[in-house]
Design an enzyme around this catalytic site. Sequence first.
Site, mmCIF file in Angstrom:
data_model
loop_
_atom_site.group_PDB
_atom_site.id
_atom_site.type_symbol
_atom_site.label_atom_id
_atom_site.label_comp_id
_atom_site.label_asym_id
_atom_site.label_seq_id
_atom_site.Cartn_x
_atom_site.Cartn_y
_atom_site.Cartn_z
ATOM 1 N N THR A 90 0.829 -1.197 0.000
ATOM 2 C CA THR A 90 0.000 0.000 0.000
ATOM 3 C C THR A 90 0.865 1.248 0.000
ATOM 4 O O THR A 90 1.952 1.236 0.568
ATOM 5 C CB THR A 90 -0.872 0.013 1.277
ATOM 6 O OG1 THR A 90 -1.526 -1.233 1.414
ATOM 7 C CG2 THR A 90 -1.903 1.118 1.229
ATOM 8 N N ASP A 138 -7.708 -3.938 3.835
ATOM 9 C CA ASP A 138 -7.994 -2.930 4.849
ATOM 10 C C ASP A 138 -8.042 -1.510 4.303
ATOM 11 O O ASP A 138 -8.721 -0.646 4.867
ATOM 12 C CB ASP A 138 -6.931 -2.981 5.942
ATOM 13 C CG ASP A 138 -5.544 -2.586 5.418
ATOM 14 O OD1 ASP A 138 -5.016 -3.344 4.575
ATOM 15 O OD2 ASP A 138 -5.007 -1.541 5.824
ATOM 16 N N THR A 143 -0.530 -0.183 6.631
ATOM 17 C CA THR A 143 -0.058 -0.962 5.489
ATOM 18 C C THR A 143 0.342 -2.340 5.992
ATOM 19 O O THR A 143 0.765 -2.490 7.140
ATOM 20 C CB THR A 143 1.140 -0.287 4.793
ATOM 21 O OG1 THR A 143 1.634 -1.140 3.761
ATOM 22 C CG2 THR A 143 2.266 0.016 5.759
ATOM 23 N N GLY A 172 -3.763 -7.051 4.875
ATOM 24 C CA GLY A 172 -5.024 -6.352 5.075
ATOM 25 C C GLY A 172 -6.038 -7.089 5.903
ATOM 26 O O GLY A 172 -6.789 -6.470 6.681
#
Length: 272
Positions: free
Chosen positions: A159, A189, A208, A211
């Site tokens: 992420t 997430d 990050t 998730g």
Amino acid sequence: MKNQIVIHGGANSPSTLNEKLQKILDNLDVNGSFLDLAVKSVVMMEDDPTFNAGTGSVPRIDGSIQMDAAVMSDSGFGSVMCIENVKHPVMVARDVMEKSPHIMLAGEGAVEFARKLGYEYYNPETEKSREMMDKLKASIKNNTLPEKFKFMVKSSSDTVGAVARIDGKFAAAVSTGGAFPMLRGRVGDSPVIGAGIYQGEKGAVVATGIGEDIAKDLLSFRIYQQIGTDDLNEIVKKEIDKFKVSVGIIAISDNEYSVYANTDMAHAEREL
């Protein structure tokens, strides 16, 4: 209290990318609101195929590329899930917040919304994603695909995100191409409020990592709730040290910021 922006390149992104992220912040157009700055920095990371967001997104197990993104500020929250064929998912997420009556749009609906607002078709496939699919196909052919796919390979970061404090107000933005390999339609997430992102009057938090584990813990909200009860670094470290999987956090409050991960995580900061 100084204006500040903090960005990260994803859990498992090597520290050798710190310089690249610092150049992004050094070249950031600082005109605009606190949300503008967070979104602009994420857009620049979406444009860089090094990072797993936008152009650098990793493929799903069927070869498609589906992306998630979210923004949060005093104006509200907006996210897109499993959006395809757009260049900047984080900008679409902002438009969901500012130009729709909703807070989340997913799949074909998110794509249709983007097209109506003028976002052109864009194929984020790169040589990196093609090579990943070739290796996956070889694993399937040789019957060596890991159990439950493992949902992540250590060679890819996941992420990108940003948190900003400008004139006492906070914003957060996040964008991801997901983990690899994963099923079509999987949502982690990042686009879920309280899980991969949270913002309020006390600060902003972006997560990050894996998730599924982050979302089950509502990690960003858990950290936000504790802002002001202890040193921010101690709060973040305490929460992350509970995890046995890769997790990282950037967080900012009225008078401090924190960058912490239990794995490599490229990051950069800039006072404004």
